[in-house]
Design a protein around this motif. Sequence first.
Motif, PDB file in Angstrom:
ATOM      1  N   ARG A 256       1.295 -10.869   1.501  1.00  0.00           N
ATOM      2  CA  ARG A 256       1.993 -10.207   0.392  1.00  0.00           C
ATOM      3  C   ARG A 256       3.469  -9.982   0.727  1.00  0.00           C
ATOM      4  O   ARG A 256       4.250  -9.567  -0.118  1.00  0.00           O
ATOM      5  N   ASP A 257       3.842 -10.237   1.978  1.00  0.00           N
ATOM      6  CA  ASP A 257       5.230 -10.105   2.393  1.00  0.00           C
ATOM      7  C   ASP A 257       5.873 -11.492   2.383  1.00  0.00           C
ATOM      8  O   ASP A 257       5.255 -12.489   1.987  1.00  0.00           O
ATOM      9  N   GLY A 577       1.916   2.497  -0.858  1.00  0.00           N
ATOM     10  CA  GLY A 577       1.216   1.509  -1.667  1.00  0.00           C
ATOM     11  C   GLY A 577       1.742   1.366  -3.068  1.00  0.00           C
ATOM     12  O   GLY A 577       1.299   0.475  -3.807  1.00  0.00           O
ATOM     13  N   THR A 578       2.689   2.212  -3.473  1.00  0.00           N
ATOM     14  CA  THR A 578       3.186   2.156  -4.849  1.00  0.00           C
ATOM     15  C   THR A 578       4.651   1.748  -4.952  1.00  0.00           C
ATOM     16  O   THR A 578       5.119   1.397  -6.037  1.00  0.00           O
ATOM     17  N   THR A 579       5.402   1.799  -3.839  1.00  0.00           N
ATOM     18  CA  THR A 579       6.784   1.357  -3.871  1.00  0.00           C
ATOM     19  C   THR A 579       6.856  -0.139  -4.157  1.00  0.00           C
ATOM     20  O   THR A 579       5.855  -0.862  -4.018  1.00  0.00           O
ATOM     21  N   ASP A 580       8.041  -0.607  -4.535  1.00  0.00           N
ATOM     22  CA  ASP A 580       8.190  -2.014  -4.893  1.00  0.00           C
ATOM     23  C   ASP A 580       8.184  -2.928  -3.676  1.00  0.00           C
ATOM     24  O   ASP A 580       8.222  -4.151  -3.824  1.00  0.00           O
ATOM     25  N   HIS A 581       8.165  -2.373  -2.469  1.00  0.00           N
ATOM     26  CA  HIS A 581       8.225  -3.198  -1.266  1.00  0.00           C
ATOM     27  C   HIS A 581       7.223  -2.665  -0.247  1.00  0.00           C
ATOM     28  O   HIS A 581       7.572  -2.273   0.863  1.00  0.00           O
ATOM     29  N   SER A 582       5.942  -2.674  -0.625  1.00  0.00           N
ATOM     30  CA  SER A 582       4.907  -2.027   0.184  1.00  0.00           C
ATOM     31  C   SER A 582       4.800  -2.619   1.586  1.00  0.00           C
ATOM     32  O   SER A 582       4.572  -1.896   2.559  1.00  0.00           O
ATOM     33  N   GLY A 583       4.946  -3.942   1.688  1.00  0.00           N
ATOM     34  CA  GLY A 583       4.771  -4.596   2.982  1.00  0.00           C
ATOM     35  C   GLY A 583       5.671  -4.016   4.043  1.00  0.00           C
ATOM     36  O   GLY A 583       5.249  -3.770   5.183  1.00  0.00           O
ATOM     37  N   TYR A 584       6.928  -3.784   3.684  1.00  0.00           N
ATOM     38  CA  TYR A 584       7.874  -3.247   4.663  1.00  0.00           C
ATOM     39  C   TYR A 584       7.473  -1.852   5.104  1.00  0.00           C
ATOM     40  O   TYR A 584       7.418  -1.551   6.300  1.00  0.00           O
ATOM     41  N   TRP A 585       7.201  -0.977   4.140  1.00  0.00           N
ATOM     42  CA  TRP A 585       6.947   0.421   4.482  1.00  0.00           C
ATOM     43  C   TRP A 585       5.670   0.575   5.292  1.00  0.00           C
ATOM     44  O   TRP A 585       5.591   1.416   6.181  1.00  0.00           O
ATOM     45  N   GLN A 586       4.674  -0.245   4.997  1.00  0.00           N
ATOM     46  CA  GLN A 586       3.447  -0.128   5.762  1.00  0.00           C
ATOM     47  C   GLN A 586       3.549  -0.833   7.113  1.00  0.00           C
ATOM     48  O   GLN A 586       2.751  -0.575   8.015  1.00  0.00           O
ATOM     49  N   ARG A 587       4.551  -1.693   7.250  1.00  0.00           N
ATOM     50  CA  ARG A 587       4.760  -2.386   8.518  1.00  0.00           C
ATOM     51  C   ARG A 587       5.483  -1.521   9.544  1.00  0.00           C
ATOM     52  O   ARG A 587       5.312  -1.706  10.751  1.00  0.00           O
ATOM     53  N   ILE A 588       6.329  -0.585   9.089  1.00  0.00           N
ATOM     54  CA  ILE A 588       7.147   0.173  10.040  1.00  0.00           C
ATOM     55  C   ILE A 588       6.485   1.477  10.487  1.00  0.00           C
ATOM     56  O   ILE A 588       7.005   2.142  11.380  1.00  0.00           O
ATOM     57  N   ASP A 618      12.426   4.441 -11.560  1.00  0.00           N
ATOM     58  CA  ASP A 618      12.597   4.296 -10.118  1.00  0.00           C
ATOM     59  C   ASP A 618      11.364   3.617  -9.549  1.00  0.00           C
ATOM     60  O   ASP A 618      10.302   4.222  -9.452  1.00  0.00           O
ATOM     61  N   TYR A 619      11.514   2.348  -9.165  1.00  0.00           N
ATOM     62  CA  TYR A 619      10.388   1.629  -8.584  1.00  0.00           C
ATOM     63  C   TYR A 619      10.452   1.603  -7.062  1.00  0.00           C
ATOM     64  O   TYR A 619       9.478   1.240  -6.416  1.00  0.00           O
ATOM     65  N   ARG A 620      11.602   1.980  -6.495  1.00  0.00           N
ATOM     66  CA  ARG A 620      11.680   2.074  -5.036  1.00  0.00           C
ATOM     67  C   ARG A 620      10.914   3.300  -4.547  1.00  0.00           C
ATOM     68  O   ARG A 620      10.127   3.231  -3.608  1.00  0.00           O
ATOM     69  N   VAL A 621      11.170   4.450  -5.161  1.00  0.00           N
ATOM     70  CA  VAL A 621      10.370   5.654  -4.914  1.00  0.00           C
ATOM     71  C   VAL A 621       9.778   6.042  -6.264  1.00  0.00           C
ATOM     72  O   VAL A 621      10.408   6.730  -7.055  1.00  0.00           O
TER      73      VAL A 621
END
Length: 691
Positions: A256-257, A577-588, A618-621
């Motif tokens: 998904r990334d 799981g709801t931000t527009d860039h989930s892969g990054y946030w769950q990776r760090i 706001d889709y980032r947060v």
Amino acid sequence: MRTTPFDSLDDYIALPRTESIAVSPGGSRVVLGVATLKKDGTGYDRALWEVAADDSDAPARRLTRSVKGESSAVYTADGDLLFLSARPDGDGADDDPAQLWLLPGAGGEARPVTRLAGGVSAIEAVAEASDVVIISAPLLPAAASIEDDARLRADRKKHKVSAILHESYPVRYWDHDLGPDQPHLFALHLSDLAEQVGVERADEDAADDVPAPYPASLPRPIDLTPHPGTVSGAHGVAVTPDGGTVIAALPAREGRDERARLVSIDVATGAHTIVRDEPGVDNEAPVIAHGFGTIAWVRAVKSTPAGPADQELWVSALDGTDARRVAAGWDRWPTAAAFASDDASLLVTADQDGRGPVFRVPLDGGAVQQLTDDDFTYSGLAVDRFSGEVVALRTNWMLPPHPVRLSNDGVTVLSSPVPLPDVPATMTEVSTVVEDGARVRGWLLLPEGATDAAPAPLLLWIHGGPLNSWNAWSWRWNPQLLVARGFAVLLPDPALSTGYGLEFIARGWNSWGAKPYTDLMAITDEVVARGDIDETRTAAMGGSFGGYMANWVAGHTDRFRAIVTHASLWALDQFAGTTDHSGYWQRIFTREAMLENSPHRFVGDIHTPLLVVHGDRDYRVPIGEGLRLWSELNEHFASEEGTSPHRFLYFPDENHWVLKPQHAVVWYQTVFAFLDQHVLDKEWARPDRIG
């Protein structure tokens, strides 16, 4: 006391703004993108202005004047000016998307270069010695041609279909839905732009489902990425001076990334050749030397919970051979790079110690040289290959972006149609050494009249990112407005901030509630110990990561009398799981750290009144963070009558930031009223425009 434009919100939003810079071939002219407030105060008009590239007093000359405005100006090899605009071209509708336009350098009216049904998204690159221009533009995935794309869009519009079928992640970005179209790169030959007498007649006998031919008088776009297979665009594009080869950082799927890989595209044949591709690594932001034999780019291994990865500068031959890292011992992250006119070095901007200098990075392995040594941040570097002229925009917290020329003699401020505003603050650098020996620094903006006898109330303003630095003017987050109302404003760079090296970032990695929080408290302690600061009247504020940290502060100390939390992360497991860039946030983050560092766990420990602010687009947060925060505040603190010391300012049609001028006024009015009530002990005064 004197008055400044920051004493009135209406005066402030009416200040004109310089947004971009470009330099002409030969380096004699500079074009600025300038934004001015619309007459009704609900947006900004944008136009292009030309100024001299030397320090002469020659007046600025306005080049464009359309109702729709112009942006993204760049010069061609012949000295013509390209830009994007949604202005009508005589055949389009008022709601048509932006197209590519050309303003002849020899004089004459601007004319359209494209007429793509989905518009043009960006001017990606312009060849320095030929007529080739690279643009990005969206096509629907089922479209067999640009004419077919127009037909499919017309059919969706006719039947009022807005549905989007996704086949991969992500599905939205920042403040807009992704799809149903996909971003393509196109090449144009400007020499194919033909003069035409009269208009092209439509075929009245053509069937409705037969697409109209693309105008023969315009250069036909050559699709360089006919099957992008992704809703993400390129991570940087460059073209050789002869226009024959494009080097693009194109996305490649990783579950998904995705990762960015360097691809060489032959403009004549469309053939793709992989230049650099590494699983788990982003190779992006390519630039090509003026002699076109060398490319440079930024290489970044994807970060994990174990720690942040470095942002490395690499160079190679055009085909990717002889790849090597340059400036290997330089512990700074490039924000932009361009080849110097002699191709022997790169000119690079990077955050450093609360500033953003320009550096020279030799390609032969020599030491990095800092070219600017002032309290400013530089952006928009533009280098003319013939004259060696280097121009840029320069800014700090006392001056908004303004054009300058860089030379061996130093930095020269250029003429501009945008006057620099008078500001109410003085800027002082502050720092402290924290428990682990790290130096934590920031900027302190002080109002006139702040003395030991009349100390100023303090606002701790926490930056977003978190990989960021408080080192440049922000029209959206402007502390001068608070200073004009008597506040001192502290703008610190805690752990996770850029410009202090990888180790400083790593201090807060996978543990946002630890060193970043203690750094903020330590530098606040340092500042409130000053005689000109009133330690009994303090508040904290932040947006995005700054909003996260404002929430964390609220649950871990009662030292502040009010806290403003904008677009803030509240429950990290929900957010990831709801931000527009989930892969990054769950990776760090590890799962354990995500829970341990989640502010929502400490809602019962909040003793400070909060002003919660969030936009529904706001889709980032996502808005769910603000809604859950507001719900849980009321669960714990609302009275039987439903009243609460907290407030929730909600914008149905704003994104991660609040960008519409009329809404920015309401945002500041509400923040001022909230701080006045809790910090300055005034009566709560509901802003008029709230209703």
